[in-house]
Design a protein around this motif. Structure first.
Motif, short mmCIF file in Angstrom:
data_model
loop_
_atom_site.label_atom_id
_atom_site.label_comp_id
_atom_site.label_asym_id
_atom_site.label_seq_id
_atom_site.Cartn_x
_atom_site.Cartn_y
_atom_site.Cartn_z
N ASP A 17 6.32 -9.93 1.62
CA ASP A 17 6.66 -9.85 0.21
C ASP A 17 6.45 -8.41 -0.24
O ASP A 17 5.32 -7.91 -0.24
CB ASP A 17 5.75 -10.81 -0.57
N ARG A 18 7.54 -7.75 -0.63
CA ARG A 18 7.46 -6.34 -1.02
C ARG A 18 6.51 -6.12 -2.20
O ARG A 18 5.76 -5.15 -2.22
CB ARG A 18 8.84 -5.83 -1.41
N ALA A 19 6.59 -7.01 -3.17
CA ALA A 19 5.75 -6.85 -4.36
C ALA A 19 4.26 -6.95 -3.98
O ALA A 19 3.43 -6.19 -4.50
CB ALA A 19 6.11 -7.89 -5.41
N ARG A 20 3.93 -7.87 -3.11
CA ARG A 20 2.53 -8.02 -2.70
C ARG A 20 2.07 -6.79 -1.92
O ARG A 20 0.95 -6.30 -2.11
CB ARG A 20 2.36 -9.30 -1.86
N LEU A 21 2.93 -6.29 -1.01
CA LEU A 21 2.57 -5.08 -0.27
C LEU A 21 2.39 -3.90 -1.22
O LEU A 21 1.45 -3.10 -1.04
CB LEU A 21 3.65 -4.75 0.77
N ALA A 22 3.24 -3.79 -2.20
CA ALA A 22 3.11 -2.70 -3.19
C ALA A 22 1.79 -2.83 -3.94
O ALA A 22 1.11 -1.83 -4.19
CB ALA A 22 4.29 -2.71 -4.15
N ALA A 23 1.43 -4.07 -4.30
CA ALA A 23 0.16 -4.30 -5.00
C ALA A 23 -1.02 -3.92 -4.12
O ALA A 23 -2.01 -3.35 -4.60
CB ALA A 23 0.06 -5.75 -5.45
#
Length: 130
Positions: A17-23
């Protein structure tokens, strides 16, 4: 006459999940890579335990290990591993030991990185594009 049954070992791509990795990157800053590597190593370390629990049909052990894998995978947005571990837990909750063992066997396959450099990674599409 003897018959042989082929054993299939499908190779799956690990989706993140890109958003989770960014977080994770935002919250850990320059230590994000170290944190992600630690989580991946922890998951990889659980694979022999999972394999032994599948072989022994140890539902209680599987529940503990899958809960750990689920928590670890979710922490870095490892979607495929997260879903696979939840599938085992769902089967155990329903009392379906056969399905739990099949899902756990998949989880063991997923827990072994398929490439020499580790897991092949595909990021899930982001909900929004900036």
């Amino acid at each position: 006459m003897t018959q042989q049954i082929a054993t299939l070992h499908p190779q799956e791509t690990m989706t993140f999940d890109r958003a989770r990795l960014a977080a994770v990157c935002d919250s850990h800053g320059h230590r994000a890579e170290t944190f992600i590597a630690f989580v991946l190593t922890e998951i990889e370390t659980l694979v022999p335990t999972l394999r032994a629990q599948v072989a022994a049909r140890d539902g209680d052990g599987l529940r503990r290990s899958c809960t750990d894998v689920n928590m670890l995978a979710a922490s870095i947005g490892m979607v495929t591993m997260d879903r696979a571990s939840r599938a085992v837990l769902d089967c155990l909750d329903r009392g379906d030991a056969t399905a739990a063992m099949a899902c756990a066997a998949r989880l063991v396959r997923l827990g072994r990185p398929g490439t020499p450099d580790g897991w092949a990674m595909v990021c899930a599409p982001a909900d929004t594009i900036a």
